[in-house]
Design an enzyme around this catalytic site. Sequence first.
Site, mmCIF file in Angstrom:
data_model
loop_
_atom_site.group_PDB
_atom_site.id
_atom_site.type_symbol
_atom_site.label_atom_id
_atom_site.label_comp_id
_atom_site.label_asym_id
_atom_site.label_seq_id
_atom_site.Cartn_x
_atom_site.Cartn_y
_atom_site.Cartn_z
ATOM 1 C CD GLU A 1 4.955 -10.604 7.347
ATOM 2 O OE1 GLU A 1 3.799 -10.519 6.878
ATOM 3 O OE2 GLU A 1 5.726 -9.632 7.406
ATOM 4 C CG HIS B 1 6.983 -3.185 15.231
ATOM 5 N ND1 HIS B 1 5.711 -2.981 14.755
ATOM 6 C CD2 HIS B 1 7.736 -3.384 14.126
ATOM 7 C CE1 HIS B 1 5.724 -3.039 13.444
ATOM 8 N NE2 HIS B 1 6.926 -3.281 13.029
HETATM 9 C C1 LIG Z 1 3.345 -7.573 8.828
HETATM 10 C C2 LIG Z 1 4.563 -6.769 8.734
HETATM 11 N N1 LIG Z 1 5.608 -7.254 8.045
HETATM 12 C C3 LIG Z 1 6.742 -6.555 7.941
HETATM 13 C C4 LIG Z 1 6.856 -5.330 8.536
HETATM 14 C C5 LIG Z 1 8.150 -4.546 8.443
HETATM 15 N N2 LIG Z 1 7.947 -3.415 7.546
HETATM 16 C C6 LIG Z 1 7.653 -2.202 8.027
HETATM 17 S S1 LIG Z 1 7.353 -1.120 6.802
HETATM 18 C C7 LIG Z 1 7.615 -2.276 5.598
HETATM 19 C C8 LIG Z 1 7.497 -1.889 4.173
HETATM 20 C C9 LIG Z 1 6.118 -1.453 3.811
HETATM 21 O O1 LIG Z 1 6.131 -0.830 2.569
HETATM 22 P P1 LIG Z 1 4.895 -0.028 2.009
HETATM 23 O O2 LIG Z 1 3.637 -0.734 2.310
HETATM 24 O O3 LIG Z 1 5.167 0.251 0.584
HETATM 25 O O4 LIG Z 1 4.866 1.350 2.843
HETATM 26 P P2 LIG Z 1 5.906 2.532 2.860
HETATM 27 O O5 LIG Z 1 6.861 2.248 3.973
HETATM 28 O O6 LIG Z 1 6.554 2.611 1.535
HETATM 29 O O7 LIG Z 1 5.111 3.752 3.186
HETATM 30 C C10 LIG Z 1 7.946 -3.480 6.169
HETATM 31 C C11 LIG Z 1 8.270 -4.688 5.418
HETATM 32 C C12 LIG Z 1 5.740 -4.862 9.266
HETATM 33 N N3 LIG Z 1 5.766 -3.705 9.915
HETATM 34 N N4 LIG Z 1 4.613 -5.584 9.330
#
Ligand SMILES: Cc1ncc(C[n+]2csc(CCOP(=O)(O)OP(=O)(O)O)c2C)c(N)n1
Lengths: 326, 326, 328, 328
Positions: C60, C129
Amino acid sequence: MKETSLRAILPDHELVRMYEQMVLCREFEESCAEQYTKGHITGFLHLYSGQEAVAVGSTHALHKDDYILSAYREHAQAIVRGAEPRRVMAELFGKATGICKGKGGSMHLFAPELAFMGGYAIVGGQFPIAVGLAFASKFRKEGRIAACFFGDGAVNQGTFHESLNWARLWELPVLFVCENNAYGIGTSVERSSALADIHKRTCGYDIPSVRVDGMDVMAVHAAVKWGAEWVREQNRPYLIEALTYRFRGHSMADPGKYRSAAEVELWKARDPLPAFAIRLIEEGIVTQAELGAIKQESIAIVQEAVTFAEESPWPEDGSVWEDIYA
Amino acid sequence: MKETSLRAILPDHELVRMYEQMVLCREFEESCAEQYTKGHITGFLHLYSGQEAVAVGSTHALHKDDYILSAYREHAQAIVRGAEPRRVMAELFGKATGICKGKGGSMHLFAPELAFMGGYAIVGGQFPIAVGLAFASKFRKEGRIAACFFGDGAVNQGTFHESLNWARLWELPVLFVCENNAYGIGTSVERSSALADIHKRTCGYDIPSVRVDGMDVMAVHAAVKWGAEWVREQNRPYLIEALTYRFRGHSMADPGKYRSAAEVELWKARDPLPAFAIRLIEEGIVTQAELGAIKQESIAIVQEAVTFAEESPWPEDGSVWEDIYA
Amino acid sequence: MPEMTYRDALNLALKEEMRRDPSIVVWGEDVALYEGSFKVSRGLLAEFGEERVLDTPISENTIIGVAVGAAMGGLRPVAELMTVNFALLAMDQIIDHMTKIRYMFGGQVNLPMVIRAPGGGGSQLAAQHSQSLETYFMHAPGMRVAYPATPADAKGLLKTAIRDNNPVMFLEHELLYNSKGEVPDDPESLVPFGKCDVKRSGTDITIVAYARMTILALQAAEELAKENISCEVVDLRTLAPLDAETFVASVKKTGRAVVVEECWKTCGLGGEIATRIYDGCFDSLRAPVRRVSGLDVPMPYSRKLEKLCIPQVADIVAVVKETMAAKY
Amino acid sequence: MPEMTYRDALNLALKEEMRRDPSIVVWGEDVALYEGSFKVSRGLLAEFGEERVLDTPISENTIIGVAVGAAMGGLRPVAELMTVNFALLAMDQIIDHMTKIRYMFGGQVNLPMVIRAPGGGGSQLAAQHSQSLETYFMHAPGMRVAYPATPADAKGLLKTAIRDNNPVMFLEHELLYNSKGEVPDDPESLVPFGKCDVKRSGTDITIVAYARMTILALQAAEELAKENISCEVVDLRTLAPLDAETFVASVKKTGRAVVVEECWKTCGLGGEIATRIYDGCFDSLRAPVRRVSGLDVPMPYSRKLEKLCIPQVADIVAVVKETMAAKY
Ligand SMILES: Cc1ncc(C[n+]2csc(CCOP(=O)(O)OP(=O)(O)O)c2C)c(N)n1
Ligand SMILES: Cc1ncc(C[n+]2csc(CCOP(=O)(O)OP(=O)(O)O)c2C)c(N)n1
Ligand SMILES: [Mg+2]
Ligand SMILES: [Mg+2]
């Protein structure tokens, strides 16, 4: 092995110009120290003395419209790029004639007409901004690269990582140049970085990198020349780590007790100014007398800058409300 | 080459327990999906189905008091560590009997008595916290390590970089486990990481790492076993990348259009549950009939959990002001 | 005027502006291929291509910093934070860089950029959130802050934001995306910054609100009308610049005011609004200005508790009645 | 009572507490070998060794996050941000994690940790290094915020902070480090949280202030006394918990109030204080509550301009006089 002749690399006048700029920067910084002691310059003052080969070698290897960004130890970067010493000095005095109207001070020089895109005081703050400028250049097909200068302490900030990943992923023309002067304030690289070989930290991003002697202006020039062209052609980031040293404390407030006298002396013996002077003389590009004249000329420029700054008006009170919004 | 016999690695009862837990987690998640559709569970719901081999293989390779931290896809991590399914389900229902009194919900399970140190919903937020727990353990000479689970998307956050550097520099016992399920929401690893081989990203920190098949519970177990002991003995971080896949969308809100049906099928064919079941049967550790009983048992546990959650009281209004300050 | 949702109005604003000005670029997590996690960027990748609509890594601070650089380099980036909560990871680039660069560099550069950020609570997303961080952005000089309540304002304000030569924090309320309303289809119909909108006229009391709180205030006003209390509802629309003139004039007329804010009460923007009202109406106020605010707690998950933390219509109704009843 | 500087008082508090409790650890950029960039941690490394006093990389978000983890793991970390400005790089760990973890995990864990952060303007450090971010911390529930004005309070509050089982944001003013005052030497002499200190009694008007602004308010009060205006100066000491009771009682007595804040005016804590005063004293106020605030601009470098941006004694004097002269 005999070193390549300087003349084979650059024309005489440019070599002399480089030397002149190194001397000018040194004189400028020493004068700043004096003005700080007198109370004319206030706030934080981070001097560049000792690191001149990096700014001068790099700038001469870049295109004139390539973007340059730096941190708060950036007087030399701005001046070598073409900023008028008098307007830089006036900025440091906080005067209306300063390069940023007195609003930025020592840590925030800026000259967009020279593509000098600023000094930043948040360690690591300039990384993503450099990436953004590179994006704009690529998007607009301008062929400019963004040269982002930063210290050894900055590589442990999250932005370093995020920006390297981003620049490689989006294939952006960013040249990262780490001025590794061995310390972030009082903390040595070994005590702040898991891997002290900073240039090797790019391995996790598929970004090539090189380490260069940052006390040798021609070595820096060669590395940046090659790196900048590669970045421009490939539209991909590259990182150069220049090993250098600051001859003074971190800022004027720092007595520098964390460095041994022996260490400082060792590095001072590698002062980039006399080292370059000797090569210029050896190759017959300048004479000893000319060296003296260059020094006098620099002193005069800096003195004039100080006078200009002293005599310049303070900003109007009303200007405090200006320049926030477009 | 014949694989090592399971019995040479772990006793029968533990192997069966691992399988039971994998089935329990799958049933739990599928039941959550149903309860979400019915409106009993609200908010974001990220299911773990497909990734069970990672949580189960890892947990059984760690000491019981080693810290575990995870992101928001952590129901299975908590349950395998010993959290009661009924209290987890009650948490998801927002009930007073929930594991966090209904204050955390699906993304914020926590059970300090099990050294399960939380689910975190800020991508990358758990990295420095894991480092801090490892520091506390080392400082207090507890011999516990901190196992930090995270997704492939999290490796591009600044905290990943800062925490790797820090853990290596301070020589702290952190086991980083990346659950690489190929996507961060709709963005594939190739489209987010300059270097898609995530385990190779530790090279810039002098941290060893390995990639393992995250659909094979015994492969995960072996890698974590070795890694955890190395971390414990060396007091240094290590990283494991487990290649896995989530069978469902990112959250219940995600139709998952960015993945081809063929890709999903390919991975489903590698479902860790039947794969492990076949090995257990082949080695005569369980019978087909026992497998059926395990499934029935899991279904019963989950049904009981749902009933418990349904029948549990809502938190008292006054509790909204509790638990902020000690 | 066609009727459309808040989401579609924002989407249309983006499309119209991107058609008009080829220097507008859009990026963020999952905004391109996935079309945005709230689908506000639906169709952008298809129409404008991957040069102008880009997915980013989850980084971010860098999402914002790259926008700062691109704006300095002559583009007009519109960067999406998947939700406003993640602005906390980008405060360095937002507050230290985006809002200060123009000033500290003596006005030599403009930063025509927009940060789009969905926010607000009410979907049981729990503490990390569900934040309402608008006060953080209002507090720091150097940026505009918009937060529309209706589809028409959403479209008109986003277009103004994109055309503005200053950095704009453009907040969107997650629970409003599906709300519907009439939206002007003239692509040159903009909503100006720094102008409150009196969304309902009244004579007894002024309710100052913004974004989703405006919608709740209008519902409360409707209920109160049945009891013969005539509420004037002033929607701030932009939090910065703050149009104090309009709400002060309203309170001068009605003599009473209630401020509704979704954010935490302590040091929330409601205190600023109230203070401005007192400054402007000290001798015409007939009762203290009351705040209806988010509770000063991290947001709990359980819907039973969550509801207590976010102002509800009934809370507004109750506080308005108390204010009407106050005798001084 | 011995006289010592604010700096030495803080240093002594750290030493006394570290001697008392071996679970207290200290880290930050240059706090160990270099002894802190403002020398507040002088002598700590020598006395407590490198296991308890540690230099960190320049990674602010992680400096705080590691403290969060260490606190969860049973220690009592005191983490220094070299200056409060860098809290903006750590807002994720401060606001998303430190202040929310206890609540979102149902009260199952305590976070006994302190963040020490020097801040404030006035040394010509320009926009990125002169911020007064206290309002950001006050706004978010889940932490204590202390900001002492005198050496005695500095010592007593820091000791309370370290012993508190909640996260504490402990702010220090850079321009006060060299200020001197008497400091109790009893190691059990603490200053409680949530109690304002009436630093000067008066009858005509109440000045509410904190940290360096308290010192300026006292100077202003001294000048005003010469003109027969009797000021009561209330020093907040802790911004959270906020002891409204004390300042409201004071204003009830004097009938007039001025709030002095170093931070930006819009949505600064002054608006909160003013609103609380109006809430509590609506019918006893004889003039509107006025704010003397930092200007709503990024801080300029030039000392000529900087002075205009930070409240000065003369500003307080002028506003107090205007408030006294106001006729209602
Ligand atoms: C700092 C932040 N940015 C964006 C999000 C929104 N978000 C939630 S899950 C996610 C994807 C994360 O992917 P990954 O680390 O591969 O985990 P997975 O969901 O595949 O288990 C995003 C962008 C968040 N929760 N926190
Ligand atoms: C985010 C942030 N953290 C801390 C500081 C305080 N600080 C100023 S310079 C500096 C050291 C930086 O070292 P390095 O990057 O090596 O640059 P050098 O000063 O050696 O040129 C620190 C910690 C800062 N300005 N910004
Ligand atoms: Mg350095
Ligand atoms: Mg993933």
